[in-house]
Motif scaffolding. Structure first.
Motif, PDB file in Angstrom:
ATOM      1  N   LEU A   1     -29.985  28.190  -0.650  1.00  9.96           N
ATOM      2  CA  LEU A   1     -30.746  29.297  -0.059  1.00  9.96           C
ATOM      3  C   LEU A   1     -32.115  29.332  -0.715  1.00  9.96           C
ATOM      4  O   LEU A   1     -32.225  29.250  -1.948  1.00  9.96           O
ATOM      5  N   ARG A   2     -33.165  29.439   0.098  1.00  8.13           N
ATOM      6  CA  ARG A   2     -34.513  29.500  -0.446  1.00  8.13           C
ATOM      7  C   ARG A   2     -35.241  30.708   0.115  1.00  8.13           C
ATOM      8  O   ARG A   2     -35.053  31.093   1.266  1.00  8.13           O
ATOM      9  N   ALA A   3     -36.091  31.272  -0.738  1.00  4.48           N
ATOM     10  CA  ALA A   3     -36.890  32.425  -0.336  1.00  4.48           C
ATOM     11  C   ALA A   3     -38.065  31.966   0.503  1.00  4.48           C
ATOM     12  O   ALA A   3     -38.292  30.765   0.697  1.00  4.48           O
ATOM     13  N   ALA A   4     -38.830  32.943   0.976  1.00  2.94           N
ATOM     14  CA  ALA A   4     -39.960  32.607   1.851  1.00  2.94           C
ATOM     15  C   ALA A   4     -40.995  31.751   1.136  1.00  2.94           C
ATOM     16  O   ALA A   4     -41.708  30.967   1.769  1.00  2.94           O
TER      17      ALA A   4
ATOM     18  N   GLY B   1     -40.277  29.408  -0.890  1.00  2.00           N
ATOM     19  CA  GLY B   1     -39.699  28.090  -1.115  1.00  2.00           C
ATOM     20  C   GLY B   1     -38.881  27.982  -2.391  1.00  2.00           C
ATOM     21  O   GLY B   1     -38.300  26.917  -2.658  1.00  2.00           O
ATOM     22  N   ARG B   2     -38.793  29.057  -3.199  1.00  2.00           N
ATOM     23  CA  ARG B   2     -38.019  28.983  -4.440  1.00  2.00           C
ATOM     24  C   ARG B   2     -36.531  29.172  -4.152  1.00  2.00           C
ATOM     25  O   ARG B   2     -36.138  29.884  -3.232  1.00  2.00           O
ATOM     26  N   VAL B   3     -35.709  28.531  -4.967  1.00  2.00           N
ATOM     27  CA  VAL B   3     -34.261  28.587  -4.798  1.00  2.00           C
ATOM     28  C   VAL B   3     -33.736  29.965  -5.160  1.00  2.00           C
ATOM     29  O   VAL B   3     -34.072  30.513  -6.211  1.00  2.00           O
ATOM     30  N   GLN B   4     -32.894  30.510  -4.280  1.00  2.08           N
ATOM     31  CA  GLN B   4     -32.240  31.787  -4.549  1.00  2.08           C
ATOM     32  C   GLN B   4     -30.770  31.601  -4.902  1.00  2.08           C
ATOM     33  O   GLN B   4     -30.218  32.384  -5.692  1.00  2.08           O
ATOM     34  N   PHE B   5     -30.159  30.581  -4.287  1.00  2.00           N
ATOM     35  CA  PHE B   5     -28.719  30.415  -4.500  1.00  2.00           C
ATOM     36  C   PHE B   5     -28.335  28.970  -4.171  1.00  2.00           C
ATOM     37  O   PHE B   5     -28.865  28.369  -3.233  1.00  2.00           O
ATOM     38  N   VAL B   6     -27.436  28.410  -4.991  1.00  5.68           N
ATOM     39  CA  VAL B   6     -26.805  27.131  -4.700  1.00  5.68           C
ATOM     40  C   VAL B   6     -25.307  27.310  -4.872  1.00  5.68           C
ATOM     41  O   VAL B   6     -24.859  28.090  -5.735  1.00  5.68           O
ATOM     42  N   ASN B   7     -24.506  26.597  -4.074  1.00  5.39           N
ATOM     43  CA  ASN B   7     -23.052  26.811  -4.145  1.00  5.39           C
ATOM     44  C   ASN B   7     -22.395  25.801  -5.078  1.00  5.39           C
ATOM     45  O   ASN B   7     -23.043  24.928  -5.684  1.00  5.39           O
ATOM     46  N   HIS B   8     -21.083  25.921  -5.193  1.00  8.11           N
ATOM     47  CA  HIS B   8     -20.310  25.105  -6.119  1.00  8.11           C
ATOM     48  C   HIS B   8     -20.419  23.610  -5.763  1.00  8.11           C
ATOM     49  O   HIS B   8     -20.547  22.754  -6.655  1.00  8.11           O
ATOM     50  N   ALA B   9     -20.374  23.281  -4.460  1.00  7.77           N
ATOM     51  CA  ALA B   9     -20.475  21.875  -4.039  1.00  7.77           C
ATOM     52  C   ALA B   9     -21.825  21.293  -4.456  1.00  7.77           C
ATOM     53  O   ALA B   9     -21.916  20.130  -4.863  1.00  7.77           O
ATOM     54  N   PHE B  10     -22.871  22.091  -4.375  1.00  8.16           N
ATOM     55  CA  PHE B  10     -24.202  21.645  -4.777  1.00  8.16           C
ATOM     56  C   PHE B  10     -24.218  21.336  -6.269  1.00  8.16           C
ATOM     57  O   PHE B  10     -24.745  20.289  -6.698  1.00  8.16           O
ATOM     58  N   LEU B  11     -23.655  22.246  -7.085  1.00  7.36           N
ATOM     59  CA  LEU B  11     -23.630  22.040  -8.528  1.00  7.36           C
ATOM     60  C   LEU B  11     -22.779  20.836  -8.907  1.00  7.36           C
ATOM     61  O   LEU B  11     -23.112  20.101  -9.842  1.00  7.36           O
ATOM     62  N   SER B  12     -21.689  20.605  -8.172  1.00  7.99           N
ATOM     63  CA  SER B  12     -20.844  19.440  -8.447  1.00  7.99           C
ATOM     64  C   SER B  12     -21.612  18.144  -8.195  1.00  7.99           C
ATOM     65  O   SER B  12     -21.411  17.146  -8.894  1.00  7.99           O
ATOM     66  N   ALA B  13     -22.481  18.167  -7.202  1.00  5.60           N
ATOM     67  CA  ALA B  13     -23.238  16.967  -6.863  1.00  5.60           C
ATOM     68  C   ALA B  13     -24.406  16.741  -7.803  1.00  5.60           C
ATOM     69  O   ALA B  13     -24.663  15.614  -8.239  1.00  5.60           O
ATOM     70  N   PHE B  14     -25.155  17.817  -8.134  1.00  2.53           N
ATOM     71  CA  PHE B  14     -26.400  17.649  -8.881  1.00  2.53           C
ATOM     72  C   PHE B  14     -26.308  18.098 -10.337  1.00  2.53           C
ATOM     73  O   PHE B  14     -27.232  17.848 -11.112  1.00  2.53           O
ATOM     74  N   GLY B  15     -25.200  18.754 -10.731  1.00  2.00           N
ATOM     75  CA  GLY B  15     -25.014  19.164 -12.124  1.00  2.00           C
ATOM     76  C   GLY B  15     -25.725  20.457 -12.463  1.00  2.00           C
ATOM     77  O   GLY B  15     -26.438  21.045 -11.643  1.00  2.00           O
ATOM     78  N   GLY B  16     -25.549  20.910 -13.705  1.00  2.00           N
ATOM     79  CA  GLY B  16     -26.186  22.127 -14.178  1.00  2.00           C
ATOM     80  C   GLY B  16     -25.413  23.373 -13.790  1.00  2.00           C
ATOM     81  O   GLY B  16     -24.361  23.322 -13.138  1.00  2.00           O
ATOM     82  N   LYS B  17     -25.976  24.513 -14.226  1.00  2.00           N
ATOM     83  CA  LYS B  17     -25.405  25.803 -13.879  1.00  2.00           C
ATOM     84  C   LYS B  17     -26.275  26.454 -12.809  1.00  2.00           C
ATOM     85  O   LYS B  17     -27.427  26.076 -12.621  1.00  2.00           O
ATOM     86  N   ARG B  18     -25.713  27.454 -12.163  1.00  2.00           N
ATOM     87  CA  ARG B  18     -26.450  28.108 -11.088  1.00  2.00           C
ATOM     88  C   ARG B  18     -27.766  28.690 -11.587  1.00  2.00           C
ATOM     89  O   ARG B  18     -28.797  28.615 -10.912  1.00  2.00           O
TER      90      ARG B  18
ATOM     91  N   THR C   1     -31.737  28.614  -9.984  1.00  2.00           N
ATOM     92  CA  THR C   1     -32.289  29.821  -9.380  1.00  2.00           C
ATOM     93  C   THR C   1     -33.719  30.069  -9.862  1.00  2.00           C
ATOM     94  O   THR C   1     -34.002  29.997 -11.056  1.00  2.00           O
ATOM     95  N   GLY C   2     -34.609  30.340  -8.906  1.00  2.00           N
ATOM     96  CA  GLY C   2     -35.996  30.655  -9.198  1.00  2.00           C
ATOM     97  C   GLY C   2     -36.907  29.454  -9.323  1.00  2.00           C
ATOM     98  O   GLY C   2     -38.122  29.618  -9.469  1.00  2.00           O
ATOM     99  N   ARG C   3     -36.400  28.266  -9.233  1.00  2.00           N
ATOM    100  CA  ARG C   3     -37.246  27.071  -9.370  1.00  2.00           C
ATOM    101  C   ARG C   3     -37.459  26.408  -8.011  1.00  2.00           C
ATOM    102  O   ARG C   3     -36.749  26.688  -7.054  1.00  2.00           O
ATOM    103  N   TRP C   4     -38.427  25.511  -7.988  1.00  2.00           N
ATOM    104  CA  TRP C   4     -38.628  24.694  -6.788  1.00  2.00           C
ATOM    105  C   TRP C   4     -37.631  23.550  -6.810  1.00  2.00           C
ATOM    106  O   TRP C   4     -37.356  22.974  -7.855  1.00  2.00           O
ATOM    107  N   PHE C   5     -37.089  23.264  -5.632  1.00  2.00           N
ATOM    108  CA  PHE C   5     -36.239  22.077  -5.499  1.00  2.00           C
ATOM    109  C   PHE C   5     -37.149  20.983  -4.936  1.00  2.00           C
ATOM    110  O   PHE C   5     -37.292  20.832  -3.722  1.00  2.00           O
ATOM    111  N   ALA C   6     -37.782  20.243  -5.820  1.00  2.00           N
ATOM    112  CA  ALA C   6     -38.930  19.418  -5.459  1.00  2.00           C
ATOM    113  C   ALA C   6     -38.599  18.294  -4.490  1.00  2.00           C
ATOM    114  O   ALA C   6     -39.451  17.870  -3.714  1.00  2.00           O
TER     115      ALA C   6
END
Length: 611
Positions: free
Chosen positions: A29-32, A34-51, A55-60
Motif C-alpha cells: 500500500l502506498r500513499a499519494a 508514493g511512500r509505503v504505508q503497509f506491506v503484508n507477510h508475503a511481501f516480507l517473506s520475499a524481501f526480508g526485514g520487518k514491517r 513503512t514510510g520509505r520509498w520502494f525505489a
C-alpha cells in the motif's frame, strides 16, 4: 489473481489489513506521495526485514504511484531473499489517495516461456535444415525429369517421366506444408500487407488447379460476387496459400462433379470490412464427428471415398493457423453425401470496394452443360455482373430467344446450329480450343476456355467475340529469349547445377560454373557477366556472404538467389545482402526468363503477343 480488496485509511481498517496480511500475493500500500504505508507477510517473506523497516520509505525499485485513476500492470526484476526474481505487479489507484499493488512471482513462468520459445526455435531450425536437405535432391529429380521430357520419347516413356516429375513435385509440396506449419506453430508468421486484387488470386488458383481437376474429370470455377472488394491490403503469399489449400483440398477429395471458389465481402460486428472466401465441392461430405477435428493435424475427414487420396492432412491445419494469424475466422458446413463448404472470413483494409458497374445488365445468358458445377458457377457469375442467367441440363431442352446468349458445352456442340439466339459460344477445355478454332461447329460464333474468366464473360457476352489467342497470351522471342546473356551458376550440387546449365542453354544463354562461394566471388570480381545465379548454401562462403562481399567490391550485375529453401528469413537475408531476386528450386524456365530479362534490362528481347 485474487480480487483486490478496497483500501481505506489504516486507522479505520484493521480488519482489512488483517485480510491483506493473510493474502498469498505480495501486497503493497502506498500513499499519494508514493511512500509505503503497509506491506503484508508475503511481501516480507520475499524481501526480508520487518514491517517497520518498510513503512514510510520509498520502494525505489517499483515505479512511482499512478497519478491518474485506473489500473496498470508492469513487470520488474527484483532482488529477493531467493535471489533475483521477476515480479508482475498490478497497481490500482484508490479514491482515498495512493494506491494498492498486488505482486506475484512469475519467474518460473517466464523461464518456462523462454524454454518453450527456445524449443520452438530449435524445432523450426531443425525443420528448415532437414527440409532443405530433402528439397535439394527432390528438386534435382523434378528438374532432370523436366529436361528428359523435352527429348524424343516413346509415349509410354513420356508417361513414366511425367509420373517421376509428379511424384517429386508432390514430395516438394508436402515438405513445404510441413515447414510452413512448423513456422506457424512457432508463432513465426511474418505478414507483409500489400495492395492485391483478390479476384486475380482466385483466378490464378483455379487455373493452376484446372489440370488436376481435368485429370479427374471435374469442373472447376471461380465466382466473384458483386459484394467482393476489388482491391485490399493483405499478405499476397498467405492469401494465396489459403485459397490454394482450400480449393486444392476440394479437388483432392472430390471424385465426381467439381469444386468452385466464391469471393464476397461484408462488414463484421466491429464494423471492419472482411473478404469472404468460400470453397464449395460436390465431394463425399464430412460427418459431424469429423467436422470437430478436421482442422487438426493429420485429419482429413473420415470416409471411404477419401481412402485413395495421398497426403499428410496438413493443408487445412495450416489454413486455420494462417486465418487466425490474420485475425480471421474459418468454418465448415457439410452433410455426408452432399459435398462440403469451407469458408474463411478475413478482416482486411479495403483500397477499392465492390464494383458498381454491371457490364452484363440487360443481357440474358443461357448456360447449357452436363456439369452442374459449370451451370451453377457461370450462372452466379453472370448474375454478379448484372445479367440474367438460365441453365439447361439436357441438350434437347435448349430453346433460345433471339436476343439471348448461349454458353454451350463442347460436348453438345452439335446443338449450336439449331440453338438460335443472339450468340453461341462454345465452352471448351484449353487443350481442345485449337480443334474448335480449326473446325468450328455450325452455328457457333466463338468459344470460351474453361475455367471461364470474369473478364471473358464481360468482353465476349457483352461486347466482342473471342479470337484465336484470347486469354492465352504467348511468348514470342526474337531467336532465343536469353540470347547474348552470360550467366554465372554458383552451385555446389552437381545435379542442380546441370539442371540450371541446361535450362539456361536451352533459353539461349551461355553459362559458367562456380563450385563454391569463394570461386563465385572471384569470378564475379572479374566481370564480363550479365547475371549470376547463386545457391543459398555453398561451401566456404554461403550465398548472402558472396552477395555482400560482391557488392562491397563494387559488383553491380544482377544477383539471383537460387535455393531449395523457401523461408521468409532466408529471403530477407538474401535481399539484405544485396541480391536482386529469390528463386526456389526446381526453377521454372518462364520465371527464370522473366527474372533475368527484367533485371538485365533486356525486356526488348521478347514481347507478349495476344491474339
Amino acid at each position: 489473481m485474487t480480487e483486490t480488496p478496497a483500501f481505506t485509511p489504516p486507522a479505520e481498517a484493521d480488519a482489512a489489513l488483517i485480510a491483506l496480511d493473510a493474502a498469498g500475493e505480495l501486497t503493497l500500500l502506498r500513499a499519494a506521495d508514493g511512500r509505503v504505508q503497509f506491506v503484508n507477510h508475503a511481501f516480507l517473506s520475499a524481501f526480508g526485514g520487518k514491517r517497520s523497516d518498510w513503512t514510510g520509505r520509498w520502494f525505489a525499485v517499483a515505479p512511482a504511484a499512478p497519478t491518474a485513476k485506473g489500473t496498470r500492470r508492469f513487470e520488474a526484476l527484483m532482488r529477493t531473499r531467493n535471489g533475483n526474481r521477476w515480479v508482475e505487479w498490478e497497481e490500482r489507484h484508490v479514491e482515498t489517495g495512493g494506491s494498492i499493488a498486488i505482486g506475484r512471482d512469475i519467474t518460473d513462468q517466464r523461464d518456462a516461456d523462454e524454454e518453450r520459445r527456445q524449443a520452438e526455435d530449435a524445432r523450426t531450425r531443425f525443420f528448415a535444415s532437414v527440409t532443405h536437405e530433402l528439397r535439394t535432391p527432390l528438386a534435382g529429380v523434378k528438374g532432370v525429369a523436366d529436361l528428359l521430357a523435352m527429348t524424343e520419347l516413346q509415349p509410354d516413356q513420356r508417361e513414366y517421366v511425367r509420373a517421376v516429375a509428379d511424384s517429386a513435385m508432390h514430395g516438394l509440396d508436402l515438405i513445404d506444408e510441413i515447414l510452413d506449419l512448423s513456422r506457424l506453430e512457432a508463432g513465426h508468421v511474418d505478414l507483409r500487407p500489400e495492395p492485391i486484387k483478390p479476384a486475380e488470386l482466385a483466378r490464378h488458383a483455379v487455373e493452376l488447379l484446372a489440370p488436376k481437376a481435368a485429370e479427374k474429370g471435374l469442373a472447376i470455377a471461380s465466382v466473384i460476387e458483386e459484394s467482393a472488394p476489388e482491391e485490399v491490403l493483405a499478405d499476397t503469399g498467405r492469401l494465396r496459400q489459403i485459397l490454394f489449400n482450400l480449393l486444392g483440398n476440394a479437388v483432392k477429395f472430390t471424385q465426381e462433379g467439381g469444386a468452385w471458389v466464391e469471393l464476397s465481402g461484408d462488414i463484421d460486428r466491429e464494423n471492419r470490412a472482411r473478404l469472404i472466401i468460400t470453397v464449395r465441392d460436390t465431394g463425399p461430405g464430412v460427418d459431424a464427428a469429423d467436422q470437430t477435428k478436421i482442422f487438426d493435424h493429420f485429419e482429413r475427414g473420415a470416409g471411404k471415398a477419401q481412402a485413395s487420396e495421398s497426403g499428410a492432412g496438413l493443408g487445412l491445419a495450416m489454413v486455420k493457423k494462417l486465418v487466425e494469424a490474420m485475425n480471421g475466422e474459418i468454418g465448415l458446413e457439410s452433410q455426408p453425401g452432399e459435398g462440403a463448404t469451407f469458408w474463411a472470413a478475413l478482416p482486411v483494409p479495403v483500397r477499392r470496394g465492390a464494383r458498381i458497374e454491371r457490364p452484363l445488365a440487360g443481357h440474358t445468358v443461357t448456360i447449357a452443360s452436363p456439369s452442374e458445377v459449370t451451370r451453377q458457377a457461370l450462372s452466379a457469375q453472370v448474375r454478379a455482373l448484372g445479367g440474367e442467367a438460365q441453365s439447361v441440363a439436357q441438350p434437347d431442352r435448349i430453346n433460345m430467344a433471339h436476343d439471348h446468349t448461349l454458353l454451350l458445352d463442347a460436348a453438345w456442340a452439335d446443338r449450336a446450329a439449331s440453338a438460335g439466339g443472339r450468340r453461341t459460344l462454345i465452352l471448351t477445355e484449353p487443350a481442345k480450343k485449337d480443334s474448335i478454332r480449326d473446325n468450328p461447329p455450325t452455328g457457333a460464333n466463338g468459344w470460351l476456355v474453361m475455367p471461364v474468366r470474369r473478364r471473358s464473360l464481360e468482353r465476349f457476352v457483352g461486347e466482342t467475340l473471342p479470337r484465336a489467342n484470347d486469354d492465352n497470351g504467348r511468348l514470342e522471342g526474337e531467336g532465343w529469349p536469353l540470347s547474348g546473356l552470360r550467366v554465372l551458376i554458383a552451385e555446389d550440387d552437381p545435379v542442380n547445377a546441370l539442371i540450371a546449365e541446361r535450362t539456361l542453354t536451352r533459353l539461349g544463354a551461355s553459362t559458367e560454373r562456380a563450385h563454391n562461394g569463394v570461386e563465385a566471388l572471384e569470378r564475379l570480381k572479374l566481370g564480363g557477366l550479365e547475371a549470376a545465379l547463386i545457391d543459398l548454401r555453398m561451401p566456404e562462403m554461403d550465398g548472402p556472404q558472396v552477395a555482400k562481399a560482391a557488392r562491397d567490391a563494387g559488383v553491380e550485375l544482377p544477383l539471383i538467389a537460387l535455393t531449395a529453401n523457401t523461408s521468409q528469413t532466408d529471403r530477407r537475408a538474401c535481399l539484405e545482402a544485396g541480391m536482386n531476386a529469390f528463386l526456389t528450386k526446381p526453377v521454372d524456365p518462364e520465371t527464370l526468363t522473366t527474372t533475368l530479362l527484367s533485371l538485365s534490362k533486356a525486356q526488348n528481347r521478347f514481347r507478349v503477343v495476344s491474339g
